[in-house]
Scaffold this motif. Sequence first.
Motif, mmCIF file in Angstrom:
data_model
loop_
_atom_site.group_PDB
_atom_site.id
_atom_site.type_symbol
_atom_site.label_atom_id
_atom_site.label_comp_id
_atom_site.label_asym_id
_atom_site.label_seq_id
_atom_site.Cartn_x
_atom_site.Cartn_y
_atom_site.Cartn_z
ATOM 1 N N LYS A 33 -4.353 -3.355 -5.356
ATOM 2 C CA LYS A 33 -4.049 -3.563 -3.942
ATOM 3 C C LYS A 33 -2.869 -2.732 -3.459
ATOM 4 C CE LYS A 33 -5.790 -8.314 -3.662
ATOM 5 N NZ LYS A 33 -5.440 -9.722 -3.296
ATOM 6 N N GLY A 34 -1.893 -2.479 -4.352
ATOM 7 C CA GLY A 34 -0.721 -1.742 -3.899
ATOM 8 C C GLY A 34 0.382 -1.695 -4.939
ATOM 9 N N PRO A 74 0.825 -1.222 0.000
ATOM 10 C CA PRO A 74 0.000 0.000 0.000
ATOM 11 C C PRO A 74 0.854 1.265 0.000
ATOM 12 C CG PRO A 74 -0.856 -1.588 1.579
ATOM 13 C CD PRO A 74 0.465 -2.130 1.105
#
Length: 733
Positions: free
Chosen positions: A526-527, A219
């Motif tokens: 997601k990241g 993240p």
Amino acid sequence: MLPGGEAAFVGEESKFVSDQSPFPQPVSVEREIGGRTFKLTTGEIAKQASGAVLVQFGDTVLFVAAQHGPPRPGIDFFPLQVDYRERLAAAGKFAGGFLKREGRPTTREILTARVTDRPLRPLFPKGYKDEIQVQANVLSSDGENDPSPLCATGASTALMIAEEVPFGGPISSVRVGRVDGELVLFPTHEEMMGSDLDLTVAGSKESVLMIEGFANQLPEAEMAEAIMFAHESCVELCELQFDLMKAVGIEPTKFEGPPENPFTSTLQEKAYDKVKEAKTSGNKQERADKVSEIKDGLVSELFPEDAEETSDGNTKAQFKEAFYKLEAKVVRDLLLEGKRLDGRSPDDLRAVDSRVSLLPRVHGSALFTRGETQSMMTVTLGTSRDQQRVDGLFGESAERFMLHYYFPSYSVGEVRPIRGPGRREIGHGVLAERSVFPVIPKAEKFPYTIRCISDITESNGSSSMASVCAATLGLMDAGVPILQPVAGISIGIVKESNDKYTLLTDIMGDEDHFGDMDFKVAGTQKGITGIQLDLKIDGISEQIIKDTLVQARKARIELLRVMLSAIRRPRGEISSFAPRLLQIKIDPEKIGLLIGPGGKTIRAIQEESGATLDVEDDGTVTIAANNGEAAEAALARVEALTEEIKVGRIYEGTVSSIKDFGAFVEIAPGKDGLCHISELSDGFVKNVTDICKVGDKLRVKVIAVDEQNRVKLSRKAVMEEESDGDGGDDEEE
């Protein structure tokens, strides 16, 4: 040897006349960093170099020398050269191959040189064009501490203690990993094996200068935290360099820039408005043509009849330099006003188009276009034999995923010689490769070796990130079950101060060229999977880093939405032209049985089936064939050979011998069973030879295995089962 055969050392009894050694003594400073001693030493080695230093961390030692030279006549850029080499002797190893010496730089060496060059270059004053060369050699490798993150710190130190070099450092570089959720400074080789982050950050005492990192969908907030964690140690290493300068007695060198260009005010008055209008009209080529037309008109006006100088003695070289600066000023002024060259707002993407399955015979293909940047991606699937073998200080490794980047001259409308890949192509390819790698399935699930090729067919900004997007599309088209789709984008900046700056999403070539930053970020929803920062200024703040990551995420999500409209998910089947791979795990103790004496058994399986077999030490057997039937046939042979004989299973065997009481049938290499005469047929059998002879193929069923591991077979049971099956089909019809 002396007369009489005795050896002696020359000068063994001699003494210096003076009590003082004629050689200068080394000067060292050290500090505890990451739980180990970080040591800088100078004054003993390479005393004729402008600056030289030994960097030691653990038992890993890196030597870095910086050399200053006069500028080349007529040069119009700063010719910094950085070279980094890892000689295998540093780890007590010989170079492989026929020649027992290193050849051209490896990919790892090129990447380290680039990561070292990038934070150094912005800290030399504008207008400085002297030759500067930095060379780094690994002298000792302890197998734990990676020498490559030490290179930028060593280069900075060598430049700081070099006389007559106006380097605006110091800077330093550190590597950060993350093991079990904890950030680790200068992780060891073993720690990196379990890390989900590989981040290199370079910075000065005040700000961050360079970032190169790869992560497993980390993240944005956690990536920013890791960057600032790294910068804290950069500050300590910068202080260590100041300690060495003080101990050596070196003062920073000041640089007096060249006098103001005589054409600056003239061009501002005559051409500023015209260039501004040209820079905001048409596409890349049209803008370039209009600017060239303005430039040519001014040359004709100021240098009539192709004169090389004006009547005042001012030269064409001075004019070209002033015009370049005018272009830069126009572009920067426009961007600071919030006006982009193609009319977009600062956080807008260019138009995006995605296509897949363009090429009929390759295993996967895609075409990704973003504005005037385009990547043609081809994907090839292979076996473990196609893996790239890499040897280095930490031993040999195998790469099962590769992404190769090509940047032909036609992509930017130029003509130049066609040679092998340069440092830029290698660097961009590895950036894209490592950004996509975290979503590649494990070999246990998808045992293929994968090669992606990105041909940049058109370029106007951030072709490496276009390669990331094209790779995602091509992999899904090839049927590779990637864990998540990945996209990449580049964010630029025009900065006047830490409080006054403009961030630009999806920068074009001119915005990159005349701007202050190229911050590439790749990742999934997601990241982050890949991150790279290049600067032309002396650093950016933590707030700018955080703002950039937020803006990049917004653009990345939009890119993924458009990309997935072309192909929603990986195809369920791979291309019919790709090899078929099957895997089976056997008992490692049976590897010898599978291979056979001198490889006889495994060769026989390969020759009869047409497949190839690769066997690993843990018992993993990979079967590769051009079609599924050959792969299945080989798999059946391996299973039959290595599995325990199971009662109730049907095998296709070969009659190995005939007896009065029955036939011995080889149901697996080295494994025979007896099919008694009463089990050869469902009717009366007078002679075994009436049913079969040696060499015949028989389908037989295992009906018993006794305590002595003797196998009893039945052909009759197979005939009855097949008859029942046929009868059932007839009734259903």
